[in-house]
Motif scaffolding. Structure first.
Motif, mmCIF file in Angstrom:
data_model
loop_
_atom_site.group_PDB
_atom_site.id
_atom_site.type_symbol
_atom_site.label_atom_id
_atom_site.label_comp_id
_atom_site.label_asym_id
_atom_site.label_seq_id
_atom_site.Cartn_x
_atom_site.Cartn_y
_atom_site.Cartn_z
ATOM 1 N N ILE A 103 0.695 -1.299 0.242
ATOM 2 C CA ILE A 103 0.065 -0.083 -0.073
ATOM 3 C C ILE A 103 1.137 0.954 -0.373
ATOM 4 C CG2 ILE A 103 -1.171 0.951 0.836
ATOM 5 C CD1 ILE A 103 -2.770 -1.536 2.521
ATOM 6 N N LEU A 104 1.801 1.334 0.896
ATOM 7 C CA LEU A 104 2.683 2.362 0.917
ATOM 8 C C LEU A 104 3.554 2.478 -0.199
ATOM 9 C CD1 LEU A 104 4.206 2.394 5.064
ATOM 10 C CD2 LEU A 104 2.939 3.842 3.720
ATOM 11 N N ALA A 105 3.595 1.542 -1.243
ATOM 12 C CA ALA A 105 4.524 1.444 -2.919
ATOM 13 C C ALA A 105 3.386 1.836 -3.387
ATOM 14 C CB ALA A 105 5.147 0.050 -3.233
ATOM 15 N N PHE A 106 2.499 1.852 -3.166
ATOM 16 C CA PHE A 106 1.633 2.598 -3.607
ATOM 17 C C PHE A 106 1.647 3.942 -4.120
ATOM 18 C CE2 PHE A 106 -3.170 3.366 -5.149
ATOM 19 C CZ PHE A 106 -2.784 3.650 -6.873
ATOM 20 N N LEU A 107 1.004 4.415 -2.780
ATOM 21 C CA LEU A 107 0.694 5.982 -2.448
ATOM 22 C C LEU A 107 2.991 6.289 -2.544
ATOM 23 C CD1 LEU A 107 -0.563 4.695 0.898
ATOM 24 C CD2 LEU A 107 -1.568 6.008 -1.306
ATOM 25 N N VAL A 108 3.263 5.924 -2.821
ATOM 26 C CA VAL A 108 5.018 6.391 -3.217
ATOM 27 C C VAL A 108 4.405 6.671 -4.478
ATOM 28 C CG1 VAL A 108 7.659 5.938 -3.789
ATOM 29 C CG2 VAL A 108 6.489 5.539 -0.920
ATOM 30 N N ILE A 109 4.023 5.766 -5.456
ATOM 31 C CA ILE A 109 4.508 6.189 -6.356
ATOM 32 C C ILE A 109 3.078 7.874 -7.538
ATOM 33 C CG2 ILE A 109 3.634 4.894 -8.734
ATOM 34 C CD1 ILE A 109 4.769 2.078 -8.060
ATOM 35 N N VAL A 110 1.997 6.733 -7.055
ATOM 36 C CA VAL A 110 0.965 7.791 -6.820
ATOM 37 C C VAL A 110 1.802 9.531 -6.062
ATOM 38 C CG1 VAL A 110 -1.309 8.969 -6.013
ATOM 39 C CG2 VAL A 110 -0.619 6.940 -6.455
ATOM 40 N N SER A 111 2.045 9.871 -5.554
ATOM 41 C CA SER A 111 2.872 10.789 -4.617
ATOM 42 C C SER A 111 4.129 11.596 -5.799
ATOM 43 C CB SER A 111 3.578 10.796 -3.732
ATOM 44 O OG SER A 111 2.515 10.026 -2.333
ATOM 45 N N VAL A 112 5.079 10.484 -5.770
ATOM 46 C CA VAL A 112 6.484 11.200 -7.004
ATOM 47 C C VAL A 112 5.351 11.342 -8.468
ATOM 48 C CG1 VAL A 112 8.219 9.903 -8.494
ATOM 49 C CG2 VAL A 112 7.656 9.344 -6.109
ATOM 50 N N VAL A 113 4.846 10.830 -8.879
ATOM 51 C CA VAL A 113 3.820 11.754 -9.999
ATOM 52 C C VAL A 113 3.274 12.388 -9.857
ATOM 53 C CG1 VAL A 113 1.987 10.672 -12.236
ATOM 54 C CG2 VAL A 113 3.495 8.853 -10.661
ATOM 55 N N ILE A 114 2.601 13.064 -8.693
ATOM 56 C CA ILE A 114 2.297 14.513 -8.349
ATOM 57 C C ILE A 114 3.478 15.345 -8.541
ATOM 58 C CG2 ILE A 114 1.284 15.748 -7.395
ATOM 59 C CD1 ILE A 114 -0.810 13.610 -6.220
ATOM 60 N N PHE A 115 4.703 14.856 -8.057
ATOM 61 C CA PHE A 115 5.911 15.944 -7.599
ATOM 62 C C PHE A 115 5.886 15.934 -9.325
ATOM 63 C CE2 PHE A 115 6.832 14.756 -3.111
ATOM 64 C CZ PHE A 115 5.728 15.564 -2.659
ATOM 65 N N TRP A 116 6.252 14.930 -10.252
ATOM 66 C CA TRP A 116 6.929 15.029 -11.526
ATOM 67 C C TRP A 116 6.040 16.104 -12.392
ATOM 68 C CZ3 TRP A 116 5.625 14.535 -16.315
ATOM 69 C CH2 TRP A 116 5.782 14.241 -17.867
ATOM 70 N N VAL A 117 4.132 15.972 -12.021
ATOM 71 C CA VAL A 117 3.815 16.799 -12.632
ATOM 72 C C VAL A 117 3.632 18.130 -12.147
ATOM 73 C CG1 VAL A 117 1.253 17.482 -13.190
ATOM 74 C CG2 VAL A 117 2.311 15.333 -13.065
ATOM 75 N N ARG A 118 4.156 18.318 -10.712
ATOM 76 C CA ARG A 118 4.248 19.941 -10.903
ATOM 77 C C ARG A 118 5.578 20.519 -10.872
ATOM 78 N NH1 ARG A 118 2.255 22.186 -5.778
ATOM 79 N NH2 ARG A 118 4.569 22.160 -4.664
ATOM 80 N N ARG A 119 6.503 19.763 -11.672
ATOM 81 C CA ARG A 119 7.851 20.303 -11.533
ATOM 82 C C ARG A 119 8.142 20.301 -13.340
ATOM 83 N NH1 ARG A 119 12.951 20.766 -8.554
ATOM 84 N NH2 ARG A 119 13.001 19.622 -5.922
ATOM 85 N N ASN A 120 6.917 19.295 -13.842
ATOM 86 C CA ASN A 120 7.538 19.259 -15.487
ATOM 87 C C ASN A 120 6.424 20.002 -16.328
ATOM 88 O OD1 ASN A 120 10.286 18.023 -15.617
ATOM 89 N ND2 ASN A 120 8.879 17.187 -14.038
ATOM 90 N N ILE A 121 5.060 19.574 -15.657
ATOM 91 C CA ILE A 121 4.037 20.159 -17.069
ATOM 92 C C ILE A 121 3.745 21.522 -16.150
ATOM 93 C CG2 ILE A 121 1.809 19.810 -16.691
ATOM 94 C CD1 ILE A 121 2.351 16.368 -17.448
#
Length: 437
Positions: A115-133
């Motif tokens: 569950i934590l691994a999945f939440l980490v993936i979701v959070s990382v994707v959001i961080f990437w979107v904030r930085r690059n999009i």
């Protein structure tokens, strides 16, 4: 059973651990290039600050959404890596899921990790979107071009890859358990990776084993690489946030440290019983006032430079930067680290001795324009999530400019001349300022 995989694993573990120890020793050496600073006082208060700021991440909560995402990544990454204990045990002794004997507790742990691994993936994707999009403004500053930008993205990709490998490994493992393949005992609960199992369930057993083993090896290799990459990355704060918050100043932010040499001279000037032309043999003059290079700073300030997360909250709050000035507190810390790394390479190249290279922090990395743009408001120190104070470095360089080079803005020189001559910043002597009843 062949011992070759176990031998290869131990060799990789020793190589990865050896490089980590080497980088750690170099990091400690570089920090010790700084001048001494007394941090032995207020131990209880320092411990509270460390637990509150580094562990509890209290200052991150100023921006709740980002704080929650960061906490998910932080806690998730740390807790999931508890699984390293099992991976290391399996790698050394050739076992598979060595802790499966914990029964229901083991199932709960694996389910929590997923569950934590999945939440980490979701959070990382959001961080990437904030930085690059979305291109959040504080991530688009000049100092975040080139390596700094790539470094942030590298870490996001690495975290996403390691969490994906973990889930894919569990999915293949669960399929092998269902097929009752020898050595793949019934253990673990897989609430997230179960959604990946349909993609794998029709594959031959040998392919499933290859997928599971490949993910297992890549996961541990990735963690060892990540551990050694930290030294070259802004994510060194994962290790340094705790000592950095412990050794940070516990005094009021506005309390500027006094220079003991200047204080002594002023006291001598004010003492009518002291010969103003006498020299003291017991207290020789300092080699330098203020700081022009990294070795003039304290070891705590150098640790600050290595601890900087480059999040930009300091620059986001800096009134000088907001009004278009060149000053960026984040850039001050990044440039200090860059210069310290240059000094470190010089020492490595010249047999543990620094050979003068004609460069220094002030001038070659940080300009006088940046130094004098600071309003000393301490907004940067207040905003920093791990209690870094760029102002301390700025004030040290200001002192060098004024006391060593007599270089200060015209307005400041005028004010100091008036104070010396008139006892006030204004160009009027005391008699002219007297108010007659």
């Amino acid at each position: 059973m062949s011992l070759l995989p176990n031998i290869v694993f131990v060799i990789l573990l020793c190589i990865g651990g050896g490089f980590f120890v080497y980088n750690l020793r170099k990091l400690i050496r570089n920090i010790r290039l700084g001048k001494p600073e007394n941090t032995s006082n207020h131990k209880k208060e320092r411990l509270k600050n460390m637990l509150r700021v580094a562990l509890g991440q209290q200052k991150m909560l100023v921006r709740p959404i980002v704080a929650v995402l960061h906490i998910v990544v932080y806690v998730g990454f740390l807790i999931i890596n508890i699984e390293l204990l099992e991976i290391i045990t399996d790698g050394i002794f050739g076992t598979h899921r060595a802790f499966a004997g914990l029964g229901a507790s083991y199932n709960f742990l694996i389910a929590s990790f997923e569950i934590l691994a999945f939440l980490v993936i979701v959070s990382v994707v959001i961080f990437w979107v904030r930085r690059n999009i979305l291109k959040i403004a504080r991530f688009q500053k000049t100092e975040l071009k080139g390596w700094a930008k790539r470094d942030a993205s590298n870490i996001l990709y690495a975290e996403m890859l390691m969490m994906t490998l973990f889930l894919l490994m569990n999915a293949a493992d669960a399929c092998l358990q269902t097929l009752q393949v020898p050595n793949y005992i019934q253990a673990g609960a897989f609430p997230i990776s179960q959604w990946l199992q349909p993609l794998l369930q029709n594959l031959p057993i040998n392919i499933l084993i290859i997928i599971e083993r490949t993910c297992w090896w890549l996961h541990i290799i990735g963690i060892l690489c990540f551990l050694n990459y930290l030294y070259y990355s802004k994510h060194l704060h994962i290790l340094l946030a705790f000592p950095n918050t412990y050794y940070a100043s516990v005094g009021p932010l506005g309390a500027t440290p006094l220079n003991p040499d200047v204080t002594r001279e002023v006291k001598l000037m004010l003492d009518p019983n002291v010969d103003p032309f006498a020299t003291s043999q017991d207290t020789p003059p300092p080699d330098k006032f203020g700081a022009s290079d990294v070795t003039d700073l304290t070891w705590v300030q150098l640790m600050n430079a290595y601890s900087c997360t480059e999040c930009g909250r300091c620059t986001d709050e800096c009134p000088a930067n907001l009004t278009g000035k060149k000053l960026s507190p984040r850039a001050i810390m990044m440039k200090t680290r860059d210069r310290l790394e240059e000094v470190s390479r010089n020492i490595d190249k010249n047999g543990s001795t620094f050979e003068p290279d004609g460069k220094q922090l002030l001038g070659d990395y940080i300009t006088a324009e940046e130094v004098w743009a600071c309003t000393t408001c301490n907004a940067c120190a207040e905003a920093c999530p791990i209690n870094i104070s760029p102002l301390g470095i700025i004030m040290q360089m200001r002192q060098y400019l004024v006391m060593e080079q007599s270089s200060a803005p015209t307005e400041l020189n005028t004010m100091m001349t008036n104070i010396e001559n008139n006892g006030a910043p204004w160009a009027y002597n005391q008699a002219d300022r007297t108010i007659n009843d």
